[in-house]
Enzyme design. Structure first.
Site, short mmCIF file in Angstrom:
data_model
loop_
_atom_site.label_atom_id
_atom_site.label_comp_id
_atom_site.label_asym_id
_atom_site.label_seq_id
_atom_site.Cartn_x
_atom_site.Cartn_y
_atom_site.Cartn_z
N TYR A 43 0.96 -1.24 -0.11
CA TYR A 43 0.09 -0.01 -0.03
C TYR A 43 0.84 1.15 0.20
CZ TYR A 43 -4.04 -3.05 1.50
OH TYR A 43 -4.81 -3.96 1.68
N LEU A 93 -18.22 -1.41 2.70
CA LEU A 93 -19.07 -0.13 2.00
C LEU A 93 -18.65 -0.20 0.52
CD1 LEU A 93 -18.71 2.58 4.63
CD2 LEU A 93 -20.57 1.00 4.22
N ARG A 119 -16.10 0.14 -1.23
CA ARG A 119 -15.32 1.18 -1.82
C ARG A 119 -16.21 2.46 -1.71
NH1 ARG A 119 -14.64 -3.49 -3.63
NH2 ARG A 119 -12.61 -4.46 -3.32
N GLY A 120 -17.03 2.73 -0.75
CA GLY A 120 -18.01 3.93 -0.73
C GLY A 120 -18.98 3.78 -1.45
N SER A 136 -22.10 3.42 0.85
CA SER A 136 -21.86 4.40 2.04
C SER A 136 -22.91 5.56 1.97
CB SER A 136 -20.57 5.04 1.85
OG SER A 136 -20.61 5.82 0.89
#
Length: 335
Positions: free
Chosen positions: A58, A211, A213-214, A217
């Site tokens: 990452y 979620l 990746r949004g 959300s």
């Protein structure tokens, strides 16, 4: 809000009912603020979150350095409770390109040495290859992690995005504590074979992408413009008609959330929490504001009527588009 704990497998530690996925603080979702990221990790620890998840790839090590700084500057009593989960094995080039996975025993130990240094810790709590290396039997990769455990550098073996057969082979080699895999209202592929297998073997699930990746959300809008370096700009679920269909599902979920007086994100996280004590959702909050919202899911109680309404609003298989672009789907344990 009271932070509950859940067992990380039959051989692992008790961890917080929610974990913090730190990837977005370094990579794939656009720019992040370092000061806010560290403040968010501190806020999570202060709220009782003990599980911090990262990968050595990452931001090419940036995320581990970030967590290391956050741990180093956190109060000692909070730092000592933190459990760090690390994924390794993904190979990247200097321009960020992906070039495969390396599960050779020598590589496993090399990756671990660098992670320990970047994190500033004397052991990694859960260590797992991020995706199966097709050229290396899982027994060899897990055996190398078992060697690291014997020498005190790692505490527990984890797995990531592998299928039922691989889970069984790994568990026959060394005790496996946890499988990290995507699981959410719109990503339910683990329910058929993988979840029954982990439950049979006493392996917990760390659920990422709760979620999506949004996407679910409640904050993602139809007209949102994504930067080229944002993973979602290339994700099938965020494209054209797929996005419109998926946000229609979110609108249906929003009606349930509004009736309960909570947010869409809280409903989505609470649904994952409801699936069993052996499942620990990872929330990818990059700010304290989003963290606070996610933690609010712990106070959401879903009764049978709520669960039925959620299933009707977002039935299994309802999402349009794959989780990842086609080339990456070949490396996943589920569809």
């Amino acid at each position: 809000m009271t932070m509950r704990t859940r067992p990380l497998g039959t051989t692992g530690p008790q961890v917080s009912a929610l974990g913090l996925g730190c990837m977005g603080m370094s990579a794939l979702y656009g720019d992040a603020d370092r000061t806010e990221s560290i403040a968010t990790i501190h806020a999570a620890l202060d709220a009782g979150v003990t599980l911090l998840d990262t990968g050595d790839f990452y931001g090419m090590g940036h995320n581990e350095l970030l967590i290391g700084e956050a741990l180093r500057t956190a109060p000692a009593q909070l730092r000592e409770k933190a459990q760090v989960s690390v994924k390794f094995g993904a190979l990247r080039g200097p321009e960020g390109e992906w070039s495969g996975f390396d599960g050779r025993p020598a590589a496993v130990k090399n990756f671990a040495a660098y992670s320990l240094q970047r994190l500033g810790v004397d052991h990694i709590d859960v260590y797992r290859i991020s995706r199966l290396d097709p050229e290396v039997p899982i027994e060899e990769t897990v055996g190398a992690i078992a060697d690291l455990i014997e020498k005190g550098h790692v505490r527990h073996v984890g797995l990531s995005e592998v299928g039922a057969e691989t889970i069984r082979r790994a568990a026959a080699t060394a005790p496996v504590t946890d499988l990290q895999i995507e699981y959410s209202l719109i990503s339910r592929g683990i329910e058929k074979e993988i979840l029954p297998t982990t439950r049979e073997l006493g392996i917990s699930i760390t659920a990422y992408g709760v979620l999506s990746r949004g996407l679910i959300s409640g904050h993602f809008t139809r007209d949102r413009q994504l930067a080229a370096q944002d993973f979602r700009a290339h994700s099938p679920r965020f494209q054209g008609d797929n996005l419109r269909h998926n946000l229609d599902l979110v609108d249906a979920l929003r009606k349930i959330a509004e009736r309960k007086g909570v947010s869409v994100a809280q409903i989505a996280i609470a649904w994952v929490l409801s699936r069993g004590e052996d499942i620990v959702p990872l929330v990818g909050a990059r700010t304290r504001e989003r963290l606070t919202e996610s933690l609010g899911a712990l106070d959401v109680t879903l009764d049978e009527a709520d669960l039925t309404a959620i299933e009707e609003a977002v039935p299994p298989g309802a999402a349009a588009g794959d989780r990842y672009p086609a080339p990456q789907m070949a490396h996943l344990g589920t569809e």
